[in-house]
Design a protein around this motif. Structure first.
Motif, short mmCIF file in Angstrom:
data_model
loop_
_atom_site.label_atom_id
_atom_site.label_comp_id
_atom_site.label_asym_id
_atom_site.label_seq_id
_atom_site.Cartn_x
_atom_site.Cartn_y
_atom_site.Cartn_z
N THR A 11 0.84 -1.20 0.00
CA THR A 11 0.00 0.00 0.00
C THR A 11 0.88 1.25 0.00
O THR A 11 1.95 1.26 0.62
CB THR A 11 -0.93 0.04 1.23
OG1 THR A 11 -0.14 -0.04 2.42
CG2 THR A 11 -1.92 -1.09 1.21
N ARG A 13 0.37 5.62 0.07
CA ARG A 13 -0.43 6.84 0.08
C ARG A 13 0.29 7.87 -0.78
O ARG A 13 1.48 7.77 -1.04
CB ARG A 13 -0.60 7.34 1.51
CG ARG A 13 -1.57 6.47 2.29
CD ARG A 13 -1.48 6.74 3.78
NE ARG A 13 -2.46 5.99 4.52
CZ ARG A 13 -2.41 4.70 4.78
NH1 ARG A 13 -1.40 3.98 4.33
NH2 ARG A 13 -3.34 4.09 5.48
N ASP A 36 -6.47 7.36 -0.07
CA ASP A 36 -5.76 7.60 1.19
C ASP A 36 -6.71 7.56 2.37
O ASP A 36 -6.42 6.94 3.39
CB ASP A 36 -5.03 8.94 1.15
CG ASP A 36 -3.90 8.97 0.12
OD1 ASP A 36 -3.55 7.89 -0.41
OD2 ASP A 36 -3.38 10.06 -0.13
N TRP A 38 -9.63 6.05 2.51
CA TRP A 38 -10.14 4.69 2.63
C TRP A 38 -9.16 3.83 3.42
O TRP A 38 -9.55 3.08 4.31
CB TRP A 38 -10.38 4.11 1.24
CG TRP A 38 -11.04 2.77 1.24
CD1 TRP A 38 -12.38 2.52 1.20
CD2 TRP A 38 -10.41 1.49 1.27
NE1 TRP A 38 -12.61 1.16 1.20
CE2 TRP A 38 -11.43 0.50 1.25
CE3 TRP A 38 -9.09 1.07 1.32
CZ2 TRP A 38 -11.16 -0.86 1.27
CZ3 TRP A 38 -8.82 -0.30 1.35
CH2 TRP A 38 -9.86 -1.24 1.32
N LEU A 39 -7.88 3.94 3.11
CA LEU A 39 -6.86 3.18 3.85
C LEU A 39 -6.80 3.61 5.31
O LEU A 39 -6.69 2.78 6.21
CB LEU A 39 -5.49 3.36 3.19
CG LEU A 39 -5.32 2.74 1.80
CD1 LEU A 39 -4.00 3.19 1.18
CD2 LEU A 39 -5.40 1.23 1.86
N ASP A 40 -6.90 4.92 5.55
CA ASP A 40 -6.87 5.44 6.93
C ASP A 40 -8.06 4.96 7.75
O ASP A 40 -7.91 4.56 8.90
CB ASP A 40 -6.82 6.97 6.92
CG ASP A 40 -5.50 7.51 6.40
OD1 ASP A 40 -4.49 6.76 6.42
OD2 ASP A 40 -5.48 8.67 5.96
N ARG A 42 -9.71 2.29 7.51
CA ARG A 42 -9.63 0.86 7.80
C ARG A 42 -8.35 0.49 8.56
O ARG A 42 -8.10 -0.67 8.83
CB ARG A 42 -9.72 0.06 6.50
CG ARG A 42 -11.16 0.05 6.01
CD ARG A 42 -11.24 -0.13 4.52
NE ARG A 42 -12.62 -0.10 4.07
CZ ARG A 42 -13.31 1.01 3.86
NH1 ARG A 42 -12.77 2.20 4.08
NH2 ARG A 42 -14.56 0.97 3.43
N VAL A 44 -5.23 0.62 7.64
CA VAL A 44 -4.21 -0.07 6.85
C VAL A 44 -2.95 0.78 6.87
O VAL A 44 -2.95 1.91 6.41
CB VAL A 44 -4.68 -0.29 5.39
CG1 VAL A 44 -3.58 -0.95 4.57
CG2 VAL A 44 -5.95 -1.11 5.36
N GLU A 46 0.86 2.24 6.07
CA GLU A 46 1.66 2.49 4.87
C GLU A 46 2.61 1.32 4.65
O GLU A 46 3.25 0.84 5.58
CB GLU A 46 2.46 3.79 5.05
CG GLU A 46 3.36 4.14 3.90
CD GLU A 46 2.60 4.68 2.71
OE1 GLU A 46 3.24 4.87 1.68
OE2 GLU A 46 1.39 4.90 2.78
N GLN A 48 1.86 -1.81 3.83
CA GLN A 48 1.36 -3.16 4.13
C GLN A 48 1.26 -3.97 2.84
O GLN A 48 0.73 -3.50 1.85
CB GLN A 48 0.00 -3.11 4.79
CG GLN A 48 -0.54 -4.50 5.12
CD GLN A 48 -1.79 -4.42 5.96
OE1 GLN A 48 -1.78 -3.80 7.01
NE2 GLN A 48 -2.85 -5.04 5.50
N SER A 67 -3.12 -7.96 7.97
CA SER A 67 -3.62 -6.95 8.91
C SER A 67 -4.01 -7.56 10.26
O SER A 67 -4.15 -6.83 11.24
CB SER A 67 -4.81 -6.21 8.31
OG SER A 67 -5.88 -7.10 8.06
#
Length: 98
Positions: A11, A13, A36, A38-40, A42, A44, A46, A48, A67
């Motif tokens: 992943t 950002r 960005d 969406w990842l935050d 959940r 997830v 940086e 991963q 995760s």
């Protein structure tokens, strides 16, 4: 979409954007606009790792491994696990009978 084997990605950002906006880039920009966030949302982190199948598919349950089970592991441990899994899945993918 078919590729030759399993792929490992990480992943990121703030992805680099092309300098020239082509019609394709312009029409697909909205797909990446909220990535960005969406990842935050959940949690997830940086960098991963995640795996994509030879058909280009993302398996939620498979990638959940990184995760849940490896969340507290260092980045290089997660990357090593992802690459080892890729090698194993390639073996299974190419050894199957069709």
């Amino acid at each position: 979409m078919s590729i030759t084997g399993w792929r490992v990605h990480f992943t990121r950002r703030e992805l680099a954007r092309p300098r020239e906006v082509t019609p394709f880039i312009g029409s697909s920009a909205s797909l990446f606009a909220g990535l960005d966030g969406w990842l935050d949302e959940r949690g997830v982190p940086e960098g991963q790792p995640f795996l994509l199948s030879p058909k280009g598919e993302y398996d939620v349950e498979l990638n959940r491994y990184f995760s849940v089970w490896l969340a507290s592991s260092p980045w290089n441990t997660q990357a090593a696990h992802a690459r080892d899994l890729r090698t194993f899945f390639d073996f299974l993918w190419f050894a199957r009978d069709e």
